[in-house]
Enzyme design. Sequence first.
Site, PDB file in Angstrom:
ATOM      1  N   PRO A   1       1.130  -1.362  -0.090  1.00  0.00           N
ATOM      2  CA  PRO A   1      -0.147   0.671   0.087  1.00  0.00           C
ATOM      3  C   PRO A   1       1.084   1.345   0.198  1.00  0.00           C
ATOM      4  O   PRO A   1       1.838   1.488   0.228  1.00  0.00           O
ATOM      5  CB  PRO A   1      -1.177  -0.273   0.977  1.00  0.00           C
ATOM      6  N   GLU A   2       0.201   2.383  -0.751  1.00  0.00           N
ATOM      7  CA  GLU A   2       1.477   3.511  -0.609  1.00  0.00           C
ATOM      8  C   GLU A   2       0.681   4.488  -0.331  1.00  0.00           C
ATOM      9  O   GLU A   2      -1.352   4.653   0.171  1.00  0.00           O
ATOM     10  CB  GLU A   2       1.636   3.613  -2.133  1.00  0.00           C
TER      11      GLU A   2
ATOM     12  N   LYS B   1       3.430   7.467   5.815  1.00  0.00           N
ATOM     13  CA  LYS B   1       2.312   5.690   5.724  1.00  0.00           C
ATOM     14  C   LYS B   1       1.925   5.109   7.006  1.00  0.00           C
ATOM     15  O   LYS B   1       1.552   3.876   6.905  1.00  0.00           O
ATOM     16  CB  LYS B   1       2.841   4.856   4.512  1.00  0.00           C
TER      17      LYS B   1
ATOM     18  N   ARG C   1       1.126 -11.795   6.073  1.00  0.00           N
ATOM     19  CA  ARG C   1       2.120 -11.569   5.778  1.00  0.00           C
ATOM     20  C   ARG C   1       3.107 -10.774   7.366  1.00  0.00           C
ATOM     21  O   ARG C   1       4.547 -11.328   7.476  1.00  0.00           O
ATOM     22  CB  ARG C   1       2.804 -10.569   5.332  1.00  0.00           C
TER      23      ARG C   1
ATOM     24  N   ARG D   1      14.491  -2.489  -7.722  1.00  0.00           N
ATOM     25  CA  ARG D   1      13.150  -2.334  -8.211  1.00  0.00           C
ATOM     26  C   ARG D   1      12.677  -2.308  -9.469  1.00  0.00           C
ATOM     27  O   ARG D   1      12.870  -1.236 -10.171  1.00  0.00           O
ATOM     28  CB  ARG D   1      12.207  -0.927  -7.669  1.00  0.00           C
TER      29      ARG D   1
END
Length: 475
Positions: A13-14, A69, A122, A272
């Site tokens: 999630p950003e 975040k 996770r 990335r």
Amino acid sequence: MAKLGTTPNRYMPELPEVETVKRLLEKIVTNRTIIDIKVLRKNNVKNDPDIFVNSLKGETFLSMSRIGKFLIFHLSHDKVIVSHLRMEGKYYELDKNEPNTKYSRVVIYLDNKKKLCYDDSRCFGYLKLSSEKEYKLDKEIRKIGPEPWDADISTVIKQAKNKSIPIKTALLSQEIITGLGNIYVDETLFASKIHPLTPANKVNKKEWETILKESSRILKEAIESGGSTIKSYHPGKDIDGNFQTRLLVYGKNGSNCPICHHPYRFIKVNGRGTTFCPNCQILKNKQLKVAIFGPISSGKSTVLQTFKENNIPTISADEVVNNLYQRKDVIEIINKTFDLQGNTVDRNLLRNKLSKDPKLIKKIDKIVWPLVKEEISLFIKKHPKGIVVAEVPLLFEAKMENMFDVLIGVESHKNEKLLKNRDGNKAQELKIINSISTYQKNKEKADFIINNDSNLNSLNNKTNKIINKLIDRLD
Ligand SMILES: [Zn+2]
């Protein structure tokens, strides 16, 4: 359990998704008092679980905020819960008597017969008890820069001044500005027409202004859409963001740029996955290494000649090969490998042998290509500034494409006609057919394609236009 860095392309999630979660939570928890808390998995709480539960029982949620975040729950008595969702963290509101969600790690019972489940398959995310005084002193939170709409341009430039890392890496670190993860950084750099590998300290003031403007616009639009729903991530139960439908570049490797129609390119930047348009997002460079490739008799040498006439250093792989065949050590090894005699390489005899056994072609390539590569590398090193051009007909077969910044394909339908007028030498015909087919396979990787179906004048004009574009790319 897999380490974080080993799954670089996994979706996290950003900022827009976290902001969406924050807005949902705000509605759920504000003015609710905590009746009880069950910690089902100790690792998802960063305090002693007993202290966590006992300190929060009886407190009331007052408001929510967000730093980067990090989700911040503000409670009565100046108490604060800091929470980070990391990869898969989610909050679900359920009725008190409903079964917990499958991966519930912490359950907070509220005074309205509801409960809030922190779900995390996770287990990288967490909740941490803190206070109004202390939470901002957290090491990770302190590092976070301003959000793009709050950023001050001169501070941003000052921060970037000592960073020679790629702009993408610098933005992902959250230190200059916060809010851009892998999705929105690709979108921002695409919208700003900045190559992801541009060193952060080479981004000029105007470009930073564009980055701030575009990242603000993209993040705000994404927040309005509830974020992007990619792979399994949903900000809440039955809630999907829909910004993913408006992404222009992220995850679009294999399609074409909607602005210039050039195929996107996919590279790794510091591990990335990164998609960008090599035509809209140009890397400014002191040196520009250019390769010309294409099938036999498509006009490559003429194109190379035009570069030469513009005083640009050029080298041709064919010439390099010719020179190699004059070298004593090369003559020795080739004659030995192919059972030939003499002080030179009898190229007719060699060609004959090769045409009879395709396996031998691989053998000779293994000897010759590394030497060609070496010679061309030396040539490139000799010209560290400006444009330098190599004509390498079998660029991809020789695995040399990564040595160059710009690839120019030269093609011509004339060589199909030429093929018909050849002297009936089957081996030669086969060679031409092969060279056309491998070219077709790789031509989409070219930055420019020169179509040589008209006359010499038009070929020169096309080449000169490209040369002018390349000069623009020089630093
Ligand atoms: Zn483009």
